[in-house]
Design an enzyme around this catalytic site. Structure first.
Site, PDB file in Angstrom:
ATOM      1  N   LYS A  75       0.824  -1.214   0.000  1.00  0.00           N
ATOM      2  CA  LYS A  75       0.000   0.000   0.000  1.00  0.00           C
ATOM      3  C   LYS A  75       0.857   1.263   0.000  1.00  0.00           C
ATOM      4  CE  LYS A  75      -2.627   1.107   3.585  1.00  0.00           C
ATOM      5  NZ  LYS A  75      -3.744   1.465   4.487  1.00  0.00           N
ATOM      6  N   SER A  76       1.910   1.285   0.815  1.00  0.00           N
ATOM      7  CA  SER A  76       2.759   2.477   0.888  1.00  0.00           C
ATOM      8  C   SER A  76       3.396   2.792  -0.465  1.00  0.00           C
ATOM      9  CB  SER A  76       3.865   2.270   1.935  1.00  0.00           C
ATOM     10  OG  SER A  76       3.322   2.124   3.225  1.00  0.00           O
ATOM     11  N   GLY A  96      -5.131   7.805   5.979  1.00  0.00           N
ATOM     12  CA  GLY A  96      -4.258   8.808   6.563  1.00  0.00           C
ATOM     13  C   GLY A  96      -3.021   9.033   5.727  1.00  0.00           C
ATOM     14  N   ARG A 156      -8.951  12.090  12.800  1.00  0.00           N
ATOM     15  CA  ARG A 156      -7.509  11.932  12.990  1.00  0.00           C
ATOM     16  C   ARG A 156      -6.794  13.284  12.926  1.00  0.00           C
ATOM     17  NH1 ARG A 156      -5.402   6.965   9.427  1.00  0.00           N
ATOM     18  NH2 ARG A 156      -3.568   7.344  10.707  1.00  0.00           N
ATOM     19  N   ASP A 201       2.107  -0.880  12.191  1.00  0.00           N
ATOM     20  CA  ASP A 201       0.786  -1.332  11.757  1.00  0.00           C
ATOM     21  C   ASP A 201       0.498  -2.788  12.112  1.00  0.00           C
ATOM     22  OD1 ASP A 201      -0.037   1.093  10.658  1.00  0.00           O
ATOM     23  OD2 ASP A 201       0.911   0.658   8.736  1.00  0.00           O
ATOM     24  N   LYS A 207      -3.907   6.156  15.164  1.00  0.00           N
ATOM     25  CA  LYS A 207      -4.081   5.538  13.846  1.00  0.00           C
ATOM     26  C   LYS A 207      -5.551   5.635  13.437  1.00  0.00           C
ATOM     27  CE  LYS A 207       0.021   4.022  12.546  1.00  0.00           C
ATOM     28  NZ  LYS A 207       0.560   4.291  11.196  1.00  0.00           N
ATOM     29  N   ARG A 266      -5.630   2.091  18.461  1.00  0.00           N
ATOM     30  CA  ARG A 266      -5.494   0.641  18.263  1.00  0.00           C
ATOM     31  C   ARG A 266      -5.167  -0.112  19.544  1.00  0.00           C
ATOM     32  NH1 ARG A 266      -2.686   0.636  12.188  1.00  0.00           N
ATOM     33  NH2 ARG A 266      -4.689   0.721  11.096  1.00  0.00           N
ATOM     34  N   ARG A 284      -7.339  -2.934  10.118  1.00  0.00           N
ATOM     35  CA  ARG A 284      -6.400  -3.846  10.774  1.00  0.00           C
ATOM     36  C   ARG A 284      -6.997  -4.453  12.051  1.00  0.00           C
ATOM     37  NH1 ARG A 284      -2.352  -3.433   7.364  1.00  0.00           N
ATOM     38  NH2 ARG A 284      -1.768  -1.372   6.582  1.00  0.00           N
TER      39      ARG A 284
END
Length: 449
Positions: free
Chosen positions: A28-29, A101, A129, A327, A354, A358, A403
Site C-alpha cells: 500500500k505504501s 491517513g 484523525r 501497523d 491511527k 489501536r 487492521r
C-alpha cells in the site's frame, strides 16, 4: 458504522489447517507513492502490481483531479501521465481520501508548495484523525490551512505561491510526516532537510531517488538527515510494486496459531524499515522462514513460509523496532494471546492516533475473548494463554479500522469459539481480497448482511 456504507458483521470460526499459497496484494505504501510521484514526473509512468484497495483508488482519483492522466489497464496494471513538479492543477471538487491517513497527508504535502487551494475530507474515522502533525511543518513553507477544531478534516489547504525550503526535525517517528515534508520540498527552491531521530519506512526516499530527484541520506549525531534539492524534473519510471508485508502479516499470523497449518506467502517486500513483525515472531519461536531472497525494484523481497508454532513464548518487543512494525502490533497481540507468558510492547504511542486508538480497540476485543491485557499511554502487555488456549466467543468493535477487523478474524481461526467483529467493511480499504484469499487457505469466515 462504516464510513463506506452499512456495517456488515463478520465472524471467524475455528479453522482446519490453513494450507496453500497466499498471494497478497501489492504494498500500500509503495502504491500510494507510485501514483503520486508518477503524477509529478514528465511523461508516462507504468505501474504493475498496484494495490487496488479503496485507499489507493482514492489517491488515484485525487491525482486525476489535479491534472494527471491516470489509467487503469486492468489486473493491477496502471499508467500515469504526469504534469511535472509544480504542475498540479486546482481540483474542481473536494478531495475525498476515504479512510487513508497516508493518502491525505502525502497529497497535502504534494500540493502545499503549489499556488492552488484544495479542500480535503474523508470518512468518519479519517475525519477524527489529527492533521496538525502535517500542517504545522507545511506552514513553514508558507502554506495556510483551515480545518475543524483540533486540526481535523474537513480542511482547506492554500498552497504557498512563493515557497521557501525548510529544515525540519520530525518530533515523533512518522513516515507520513517525513514524506509530506519531502514532497512539499520538491517544489521549493534550494534544499529541504528532514531530520528523524528514529528511522521510519524509507519508501519515499528510495522512490524519489528512482524518479531522479537529488536526495541524500546521512546518519549523524542529530539523527537521520535527509536532504532534498528542490525543483527537479522527475523522470517517469516502470514500477513493479512488491507485495505488502502488512497484508502478509495476516495469513502468516493465522498459520502460526492454527494447528497443522503450512502457508507460503510469495514475493513479500522485506524493506528493513517494514519487516519488524517477522523478526519479532521469530524471536518468539515462530516457525517462520525466508525463502528465495532477492531484490526487485530496489527493494529486498522473499517468500515467507509460516507453519503452526505451538511453542511460542512471550517476549519484550524492542521499542526501537516499533517504527518498522507499527501497523502490525494489532495482529501481533493476537499471536501473543496464543503464546506462553507475557508479551510487552513499548514505545507504541503512535498506535493511539491511527485509524482508531489501536491499543484501546485491541485491548477491548482481546478481553472480550478471554485474554488479559494491561495498557498505558505508550505501552501494552498481553498475557498469553498458550496454544489453543484462547476461549474466543466475543464480539469486537472494529472502530472503522481495517487492521482491527482483520486481526480479530485471525484470532477466530485459532480460538475455541467463533470471534465476531461488528463491521467487516473497512477491510476493503487495504486488503480487498482478504476474505477469498483466507477462505482458499481453509479459513471459515461468514458475513451477516
Amino acid at each position: 458504522m462504516s464510513g463506506h456504507g452499512t456495517p456488515i458483521p463478520m465472524t471467524s470460526h475455528r479453522a482446519d489447517p490453513l494450507t496453500g499459497i497466499a498471494e497478497v496484494p501489492g504494498d500500500k505504501s509503495i502504491s500510494h507513492r507510485s501514483l503520486i510521484l508518477g503524477a509529478l514526473a514528465v511523461g508516462e509512468t507504468k505501474i504493475s502490481g498496484l494495490l487496488e484497495g479503496e485507499d489507493v483508488l482514492d489517491t488515484a482519483k485525487a491525482m486525476q483531479a489535479m491534472g494527471a492522466e491516470v489509467i487503469n489497464h486492468g489486473g493491477g496494471n496502471w499508467s500515469v501521465h504526469g504534469v511535472g513538479v509544480g504542475g498540479l492543477a486546482e481540483p474542481d471538487q473536494v478531495i475525498d481520501c476515504g479512510n487513508s491517513g497516508t493518502g491525505v497527508r502525502l497529497i497535502m504535502g504534494v500540493m502545499a508548495t503549489s499556488p492552488i487551494t484544495v479542500t480535503f475530507t474523508g470518512d468518519a474515522s479519517l475525519n477524527k484523525r489529527p492533521m496538525a502533525r502535517v500542517t504545522d511543518p507545511l506552514a513553514l513553507f508558507g502554506t495556510q490551512s483551515v480545518g475543524r477544531s483540533g486540526g481535523r478534516l474537513p480542511m482547506t489547504i492554500v498552497g504557498a505561491a512563493e515557497p521557501t525550503p525548510v529544515r525540519y526535525t520530525v518530533p515523533v517517528p512518522s513516515a507520513q510526516v517525513k514524506s509530506a515534508v519531502l514532497l512539499a520540498g520538491l517544489n521549493a527552491p534550494g534544499q529541504t532537510v528532514v531530520i528523524e531521530k528514529e528511522a521510519t519506512r524509507d519508501h519515499s526516499e528510495r522512490m524519489l531517488a528512482g524518479f531522479g530527484a537529488e536526495i541524500t541520506v546521512e546518519d549523524t549525531d542529530e539523527g537521520r538527515v535527509i536532504t532534498l534539492t528542490g525543483q527537479p524534473e522527475l523522470k517517469p519510471q516502470v514500477i513493479a510494486v512488491p507485495r505488502d508485508p502488512s497484508s502478509a502479516a495476516f495469513p502468516v499470523c493465522a498459520a502460526l496459531i492454527t494447528p497443522g497449518s503450512d502457508v507460503l506467502v510469495p514475493g513479500i517486500g522485506l524493506n528493513p524499515t517494514r519487516a519488524g513483525l517477522f523478526y519479532t515472531l521469530q524471536d518468539m519461536g515462530a516457525d517462520l522462514t525466508f525463502e528465495n531472497m532477492r531484490e526487485e525494484g530496489g527493494e529486498p523481497v522473499a517468500d515467507l513460509r509460516a507453519r503452526y508454532s505451538p511453542n511460542m513464548k512471550g517476549i519484550d518487543v524492542p521499542p526501537e523496532r516499533a517504527a518498522s512494525m507499527i501497523d502490525e502490533y494489532p495482529v501481533l497481540s493476537v499471536v501473543a494471546s496464543f503464546a506462553t507468558g507475557k508479551t510487552m510492547m513499548t514505545g507504541v504511542k503512535e498506535l493511539r492516533v491511527k485509524e482508531s486508538d489501536r491499543i484501546d480497540a485491541m485491548a477491548r476485543g482481546l478481553r472480550a475473548n478471554g485474554v488479559m491485557v494491561e495498557e498505558g499511554d505508550d505501552w501494552w502487555a498481553v498475557t498469553g494463554l498458550g496454544p489453543e488456549g484462547v476461549p474466543g466467543g466475543g464480539t469486537c468493535e472494529s472502530f472503522l479500522d481495517h487492521r482491527i477487523a482483520m486481526s480479530f478474524m485471525v484470532m477466530g481461526m485459532g480460538a475455541q469459539k467463533p470471534v465476531t467483529v461488528d463491521d467487516g467493511t473497512p477491510i476493503a480499504t487495504s486488503f480487498p481480497i482478504f476474505t477469498p484469499l483466507m477462505t482458499t487457505l481453509g479459513a471459515r469466515l461468514e458475513t451477516t448482511a
